[in-house]
Motif scaffolding. Structure first.
Motif, short mmCIF file in Angstrom:
data_model
loop_
_atom_site.label_atom_id
_atom_site.label_comp_id
_atom_site.label_asym_id
_atom_site.label_seq_id
_atom_site.Cartn_x
_atom_site.Cartn_y
_atom_site.Cartn_z
N GLY A 44 -3.98 75.61 89.41
CA GLY A 44 -4.16 77.06 89.31
C GLY A 44 -4.79 77.35 87.96
O GLY A 44 -5.33 76.45 87.29
N GLU A 64 -3.17 68.88 93.27
CA GLU A 64 -3.07 70.20 93.91
C GLU A 64 -2.65 70.00 95.36
O GLU A 64 -3.26 69.21 96.07
CB GLU A 64 -4.42 70.94 93.81
CG GLU A 64 -4.52 72.18 94.66
CD GLU A 64 -3.43 73.20 94.38
OE1 GLU A 64 -3.19 73.54 93.21
OE2 GLU A 64 -2.78 73.66 95.36
N MET A 95 -2.77 72.22 97.81
CA MET A 95 -3.58 72.92 98.81
C MET A 95 -4.89 72.16 99.08
O MET A 95 -5.25 71.24 98.36
CB MET A 95 -3.89 74.34 98.35
CG MET A 95 -2.66 75.19 98.09
SD MET A 95 -1.69 75.49 99.56
CE MET A 95 -2.63 76.82 100.30
N THR A 134 -7.36 87.17 93.05
CA THR A 134 -6.84 88.07 92.01
C THR A 134 -7.72 89.31 91.86
O THR A 134 -8.90 89.29 92.20
CB THR A 134 -6.77 87.35 90.64
OG1 THR A 134 -8.03 86.74 90.39
CG2 THR A 134 -5.67 86.33 90.59
N GLY A 135 -7.07 90.35 91.33
CA GLY A 135 -7.79 91.61 91.05
C GLY A 135 -8.51 92.14 92.27
O GLY A 135 -9.63 92.62 92.16
N CYS A 137 -10.84 89.62 90.12
CA CYS A 137 -10.22 88.87 89.02
C CYS A 137 -10.28 89.59 87.67
O CYS A 137 -11.28 89.54 86.96
CB CYS A 137 -10.83 87.47 88.87
SG CYS A 137 -9.92 86.52 87.63
N ASP A 180 7.98 75.30 93.61
CA ASP A 180 8.40 73.90 93.46
C ASP A 180 8.80 73.58 92.02
O ASP A 180 9.73 72.81 91.77
CB ASP A 180 7.26 72.94 93.86
CG ASP A 180 6.88 73.08 95.32
OD1 ASP A 180 7.44 73.96 95.99
OD2 ASP A 180 6.02 72.31 95.80
N PHE A 220 11.94 71.35 90.32
CA PHE A 220 11.78 70.19 89.42
C PHE A 220 12.58 70.45 88.13
O PHE A 220 13.31 69.60 87.65
CB PHE A 220 10.31 69.97 89.03
CG PHE A 220 9.37 69.73 90.18
CD1 PHE A 220 9.80 69.11 91.34
CD2 PHE A 220 8.02 70.10 90.09
CE1 PHE A 220 8.92 68.87 92.40
CE2 PHE A 220 7.14 69.86 91.13
CZ PHE A 220 7.59 69.25 92.30
N GLY A 252 2.20 78.45 82.24
CA GLY A 252 1.89 79.47 83.25
C GLY A 252 3.11 80.18 83.79
O GLY A 252 4.15 80.29 83.13
C1 FAD Z 1 -2.83 89.08 94.87
C2 FAD Z 1 -2.72 88.76 93.40
C3 FAD Z 1 -3.60 89.34 92.50
C4 FAD Z 1 -3.48 89.07 91.13
N1 FAD Z 1 -4.39 89.62 90.28
C5 FAD Z 1 -4.29 89.35 88.95
C6 FAD Z 1 -5.27 89.85 88.05
O1 FAD Z 1 -6.28 90.45 88.45
N2 FAD Z 1 -5.08 89.62 86.71
C7 FAD Z 1 -4.00 88.90 86.23
O2 FAD Z 1 -3.88 88.76 85.02
N3 FAD Z 1 -3.10 88.36 87.09
C8 FAD Z 1 -3.23 88.55 88.42
N4 FAD Z 1 -2.32 87.98 89.28
C9 FAD Z 1 -1.29 87.06 88.73
C10 FAD Z 1 -1.93 85.69 88.42
O3 FAD Z 1 -2.74 85.30 89.50
C11 FAD Z 1 -0.87 84.62 88.17
O4 FAD Z 1 0.01 85.06 87.17
C12 FAD Z 1 -1.54 83.31 87.76
O5 FAD Z 1 -2.37 82.83 88.78
C13 FAD Z 1 -0.50 82.24 87.41
O6 FAD Z 1 -1.20 81.05 87.14
P1 FAD Z 1 -0.46 79.64 87.26
O7 FAD Z 1 -1.46 78.61 86.91
O8 FAD Z 1 0.80 79.66 86.50
O9 FAD Z 1 -0.04 79.52 88.78
P2 FAD Z 1 -0.90 79.58 90.12
O10 FAD Z 1 -2.20 80.24 89.88
O11 FAD Z 1 0.01 80.14 91.13
O12 FAD Z 1 -1.21 78.05 90.43
C14 FAD Z 1 -0.20 77.14 90.78
C15 FAD Z 1 -0.83 76.01 91.59
O13 FAD Z 1 0.10 74.95 91.74
C16 FAD Z 1 -0.01 74.43 93.05
N5 FAD Z 1 1.27 73.75 93.38
C17 FAD Z 1 2.49 74.33 93.52
N6 FAD Z 1 3.43 73.40 93.78
C18 FAD Z 1 2.78 72.21 93.81
C19 FAD Z 1 3.21 70.88 94.05
N7 FAD Z 1 4.50 70.58 94.33
N8 FAD Z 1 2.29 69.87 94.01
C20 FAD Z 1 0.98 70.14 93.75
N9 FAD Z 1 0.52 71.40 93.53
C21 FAD Z 1 1.41 72.42 93.55
C22 FAD Z 1 -0.29 75.65 93.90
O14 FAD Z 1 -0.84 75.32 95.13
C23 FAD Z 1 -1.22 76.44 92.99
O15 FAD Z 1 -2.56 76.12 93.22
C24 FAD Z 1 -2.45 88.20 90.65
C25 FAD Z 1 -1.58 87.62 91.57
C26 FAD Z 1 -1.71 87.88 92.93
C27 FAD Z 1 -0.75 87.23 93.90
#
Ligand code: FAD
Length: 413
Positions: free
Chosen positions: A12, A33, A35, A45-46, A50, A177, A181, A383
């Motif tokens: 992500g 990943e 997915m 997002t957004g 985004c 997940d 962990f 994150g």
């Molecule tokens: C509809 C929506 C719109 C949003 N719009 C905005 C915006 O415009 N601006 C903003 O600041 N924030 C926005 N957010 C919030 C923002 O997207 C999240 O806070 C951000 O993506 C978090 O990033 P991350 O890397 O921590 O997690 P994520 O982006 O959720 O990435 C986590 C990744 O880990 C993978 N994963 C999980 N478990 C496992 C596993 N066991 N093995 C392998 N892979 C795994 C998942 O598949 C995923 O790809 C939005 C959220 C949503 C739902």
């Protein structure tokens, strides 16, 4: 046998940034990943545009983050909004600033930004493997040494980074997940809950307003009849309640009281730019002009068509009544309802509709200068999996990118 310097779990926003920075530091990085493709959430997002970050100055930015924004001092000190914008520009994503300091890709396309990010991470030499879910973390002598994948493979590395995101919008792969962990290893998980969510209302008119999008309105929130919060901006009705930017931001402040089942009323002011006196003068003027026409026609000049039926029901005055026949008490009623349209709130949406997850891995157990666990060596958390959350406006993605960047440059060789 060590296979890699680093394994990053989750491609992500935070995981990609971390993996790429580590690779630029000369490390052998494996990015796993689960997915079919990376960064599914970033792509939506957004509302597909985004909102990458916010250019508010740091002190103001910090006010939008909880529960412990001091934890981010080092991460933001190393890589903040300006650096993030420059980073995206350097990989070919032009950006623009909008109202409220929000930054978007100039193309308005989250997909374009995501693809540029994925292209960049591959170019840094990171080995990206999709359709590979991690089932467990391998720990030896209180040190992280590798992972076990869902299909039973053991992969070893000097450092492991957990970037699995929260629990919201689980269809994007973020199914919580990382919390499992972390708790297995002994980390404290602050109570998880959906955050930045639409709110539920049992008002009988809600369904009929579904799809109605109101701009430039003010909202005052009353809890147990005491005014607690206020906001200004856009609000939308859906088939079970209300959503939109101001509702999502208010939901963050209101959630505790909603869960505690306190009486909560959102009072909408459809004409916040006008004082009661100014609005009354306008109503008098309009009534004089359209005296022979019906109340319905007067209201058409004051609000969106979809709202009128509900509005007149609440007024208790026939929409066919001629404006010239309205009494001053009735005019006063119209005025009061335009400035105080109440909606009682009875609940909130679940993880399927939540923008982020509140709670998570306690930041007290993470080194803020590196993102390494204080309990298990060579294990890092970045994150949304961390107990950090913020308002809408680009703050959450900045947290993901900043913590990812800091971990990426801090990983031990
Ligand atoms: C509809 C929506 C719109 C949003 N719009 C905005 C915006 O415009 N601006 C903003 O600041 N924030 C926005 N957010 C919030 C923002 O997207 C999240 O806070 C951000 O993506 C978090 O990033 P991350 O890397 O921590 O997690 P994520 O982006 O959720 O990435 C986590 C990744 O880990 C993978 N994963 C999980 N478990 C496992 C596993 N066991 N093995 C392998 N892979 C795994 C998942 O598949 C995923 O790809 C939005 C959220 C949503 C739902």
């Amino acid at each position: 046998m060590i296979n890699f310097d680093v394994i990053v779990i989750g491609a992500g926003a935070s995981g990609i940034m971390c993996a790429g920075q580590a690779a630029l530091n000369g490390m052998q990085v494996l990015l796993l990943e689960k997915m079919r493709m990376p960064a599914c959430k970033l792509r939506i997002t957004g509302k597909g545009r985004c909102n990458i970050t916010n250019i508010a100055e740091k002190a103001v930015f910090m006010q939008h983050i909880g529960p412990d924004n001091r934890f981010l001092h080092n991460a933001f000190g190393t890589f903040f909004s300006q650096e993030l914008v420059e980073f995206f520009e350097s990989i070919g994503v032009k950006t623009k600033r909008e109202q409220g300091g929000r930054v978007f890709p100039q193309s308005n396309r989250a997909i374009e930004l995501t693809e540029a990010l994925v292209k960049w991470v591959r170019k840094t030499g990171v080995s990206l493997q999709c359709k590979t879910a991690v089932k467990d973390i391998l720990i030896e002598n209180e040190q992280a040494v590798g992972v076990i994948t869902q299909d039973g493979r053991k992969i070893f590395a000097k450092s492991i980074v957990i970037a699995t995101g929260g629990k919201s919008y689980p269809a994007t792969g973020s199914t919580g997940d990382g919390y499992n962990f972390a708790s297995k290893i002994g980390h404290t998980i602050a109570l998880l809950h959906p955050l930045l969510v639409p709110l539920r209302s049992d008002e009988n008119f809600i369904k009929s307003l579904s799809g109605l999008h109101l701009k430039n309105i003010a909202v005052n929130v009353f809890v147990e009849n005491i005014k607690k919060h206020e906001a200004f901006g856009e609000l939308e009705f859906n088939d079970f309640g209300i959503e939109g930017p101001i509702v999502l931001s208010l939901s963050r402040k209101c959630l505790h009281d909603i869960v505690a089942k306190k009486k909560m009323v959102f009072v909408l002011d459809f004409k916040p730019g006008l004082s009661e006196l100014q609005l009354d003068n306008r109503l008098k003027r309009d009534i004089d002009t359209v005296g022979k026409t019906a109340l319905y026609d007067l209201l058409r000049g004051l609000m969106m068509h979809q709202l009128i039926k509900v509005f007149v029901q609440r007024l208790g005055i026939s929409q066919d009544k001629k404006c010239g026949q309205l009494t001053s008490a009735e005019r006063e009623k119209i005025l009061k309802l335009l400035k105080n349209f109440s909606i009682s709130i009875t609940g909130h949406g679940n993880y399927d509709r939540a923008i982020i997850t509140g709670g998570g891995v306690s930041t007290k157990e993470i080194h803020p200068k590196t993102m390494e666990s204080k309990l298990v060596q060579n294990l890092y958390f970045i994150g949304e999996v961390l107990d950090l959350d913020a308002d809408t406006g680009g703050y959450n993605l900045q947290i993901a990118f900043s913590t990812g960047y800091l971990a990426g440059i801090s990983l031990k060789k």
